[in-house]
Design a protein around this motif. Sequence first.
Motif, PDB file in Angstrom:
ATOM      1  N   ILE A  47       0.833  -1.209   0.000  1.00 27.47           N
ATOM      2  CA  ILE A  47       0.000   0.000   0.000  1.00 27.47           C
ATOM      3  C   ILE A  47       0.864   1.255   0.000  1.00 27.47           C
ATOM      4  O   ILE A  47       2.052   1.220   0.312  1.00 27.47           O
ATOM      5  N   GLN A  48       0.203   2.353  -0.362  1.00 26.56           N
ATOM      6  CA  GLN A  48       0.828   3.677  -0.304  1.00 26.56           C
ATOM      7  C   GLN A  48      -0.150   4.604   0.421  1.00 26.56           C
ATOM      8  O   GLN A  48      -1.329   4.663   0.075  1.00 26.56           O
ATOM      9  N   ILE A  49       0.346   5.326   1.417  1.00 28.47           N
ATOM     10  CA  ILE A  49      -0.484   6.249   2.185  1.00 28.47           C
ATOM     11  C   ILE A  49       0.057   7.658   1.998  1.00 28.47           C
ATOM     12  O   ILE A  49       1.239   7.914   2.230  1.00 28.47           O
ATOM     13  N   SER A  50      -0.813   8.573   1.570  1.00 32.33           N
ATOM     14  CA  SER A  50      -0.418   9.972   1.412  1.00 32.33           C
ATOM     15  C   SER A  50      -1.288  10.837   2.320  1.00 32.33           C
ATOM     16  O   SER A  50      -2.477  10.580   2.493  1.00 32.33           O
ATOM     17  N   LEU A  72     -10.733  10.778   6.428  1.00 34.77           N
ATOM     18  CA  LEU A  72     -10.051   9.492   6.440  1.00 34.77           C
ATOM     19  C   LEU A  72     -10.780   8.462   5.589  1.00 34.77           C
ATOM     20  O   LEU A  72     -12.014   8.490   5.483  1.00 34.77           O
ATOM     21  N   PRO A  73     -10.031   7.496   5.004  1.00 29.82           N
ATOM     22  CA  PRO A  73     -10.675   6.339   4.381  1.00 29.82           C
ATOM     23  C   PRO A  73     -11.448   5.547   5.442  1.00 29.82           C
ATOM     24  O   PRO A  73     -11.103   5.568   6.626  1.00 29.82           O
ATOM     25  N   ARG A  74     -12.468   4.847   5.026  1.00 24.73           N
ATOM     26  CA  ARG A  74     -13.313   4.123   5.979  1.00 24.73           C
ATOM     27  C   ARG A  74     -12.527   3.182   6.898  1.00 24.73           C
ATOM     28  O   ARG A  74     -12.806   3.119   8.106  1.00 24.73           O
ATOM     29  N   PRO A  75     -11.513   2.444   6.395  1.00 26.11           N
ATOM     30  CA  PRO A  75     -10.788   1.537   7.302  1.00 26.11           C
ATOM     31  C   PRO A  75     -10.055   2.241   8.442  1.00 26.11           C
ATOM     32  O   PRO A  75      -9.734   1.612   9.449  1.00 26.11           O
ATOM     33  N   TYR A  76      -9.785   3.570   8.270  1.00 28.84           N
ATOM     34  CA  TYR A  76      -8.996   4.294   9.262  1.00 28.84           C
ATOM     35  C   TYR A  76      -9.843   5.138  10.216  1.00 28.84           C
ATOM     36  O   TYR A  76      -9.285   5.861  11.050  1.00 28.84           O
ATOM     37  N   LEU A  77     -11.146   5.064  10.118  1.00 28.44           N
ATOM     38  CA  LEU A  77     -11.994   5.914  10.955  1.00 28.44           C
ATOM     39  C   LEU A  77     -11.760   5.665  12.443  1.00 28.44           C
ATOM     40  O   LEU A  77     -11.849   6.582  13.257  1.00 28.44           O
ATOM     41  N   VAL A 119      -6.375  12.102   4.106  1.00 28.45           N
ATOM     42  CA  VAL A 119      -5.575  10.876   4.064  1.00 28.45           C
ATOM     43  C   VAL A 119      -6.090   9.984   2.930  1.00 28.45           C
ATOM     44  O   VAL A 119      -7.294   9.734   2.826  1.00 28.45           O
ATOM     45  N   ARG A 120      -5.166   9.511   2.099  1.00 28.60           N
ATOM     46  CA  ARG A 120      -5.519   8.603   0.999  1.00 28.60           C
ATOM     47  C   ARG A 120      -4.740   7.303   1.133  1.00 28.60           C
ATOM     48  O   ARG A 120      -3.537   7.313   1.417  1.00 28.60           O
ATOM     49  N   ARG A 121      -5.448   6.193   0.937  1.00 24.23           N
ATOM     50  CA  ARG A 121      -4.820   4.870   0.967  1.00 24.23           C
ATOM     51  C   ARG A 121      -4.952   4.254  -0.422  1.00 24.23           C
ATOM     52  O   ARG A 121      -6.055   4.078  -0.938  1.00 24.23           O
ATOM     53  N   ILE A 122      -3.818   3.926  -1.034  1.00 26.98           N
ATOM     54  CA  ILE A 122      -3.814   3.374  -2.399  1.00 26.98           C
ATOM     55  C   ILE A 122      -3.162   2.002  -2.369  1.00 26.98           C
ATOM     56  O   ILE A 122      -2.050   1.841  -1.869  1.00 26.98           O
TER      57      ILE A 122
END
Length: 322
Positions: free
Chosen positions: A17-20, A37-42, A65-68
Amino acid sequence: MNSMNAYGKGMASTKFIQISVEIRSSSNRHRDIQFYLPRPYLSLESQLRKKVETLVQRGKLEIHVRRISTGGDLTISPNIQIAREYQNGAIIIAQSLGYISSEELTTSDMEKICPISTMIQQPGVFQQVERKPNALEELPLLITSLEAAMTDLNRTRQTEGREIYEKMNHHLRNLQQSRLELETERSGFIMHLQERFAKRLSRILGERIDEKTLAKEVALIVEKSDVEEELLQLQTLTDQFFQVMKQQIPSRELSLDDIFSSDINTPPKYVACGRKLEFITQDLSKKINILSSKINNHKSISTVISFKESLEKIRELISVIE
């Protein structure tokens, strides 16, 4: 001295993964932190908020925050149901066109009708399944991205803060010069007040003026109109302003580790000065207004206006510093 208007970006990645993280900071009288935040990081928001709150004392922050997924955490899974539908459809077509009878089909018949090599190429037979994110496992990577973004943000805030410092220092010296001029003019507008009062009484009473009574009345008016106390308070407040300003310019650029010590019981090495300077300018404004109500000669009024002009420019600059 830090500006509240800034932008910072940070990024961290693994083979999966890549987190920005992007942070936009803007002026605000209080601290206002908003996370996107993305849903997994709430579930991690409270931990991230505590981290940011130790680094920012004032201003509005919008943190995106973006998770790719980079593909390393994808697995290929066959969809047996879709494959069976393809196979049944091929049998129905073959029976309808008379290529085969409706008798029980052998394995070789099935291979002829719907070869396995052809079936696996059909859409949907194989599916890419992404591994379900584990927020706690990815938290260290997220923290790394956040710290990188905060470092970038802090660098911008310091750069703009130094520019604001130079402008504020210029206006503060103009303000100090106006105060010194008012001190020089103080004896002048006291004499002006005495002469004005004497002329007014002379116009009203003519030759009946008693010198002792006149002196007594003039003394009372001068006492009420004396600005010595206000000038002294202005000097004290401007000295306090200079003192706060001197504490805000470091000899080198500060890192996040420099700004805040690791020991929770140790006070931070950097303390925001915006609120303190706001309180000082409020008091300066009150004192100069009181002083301006006591004077009436043209030159002193012009000096007061210059003082207020410099003070207003300082107030505008303070509104964008932390």
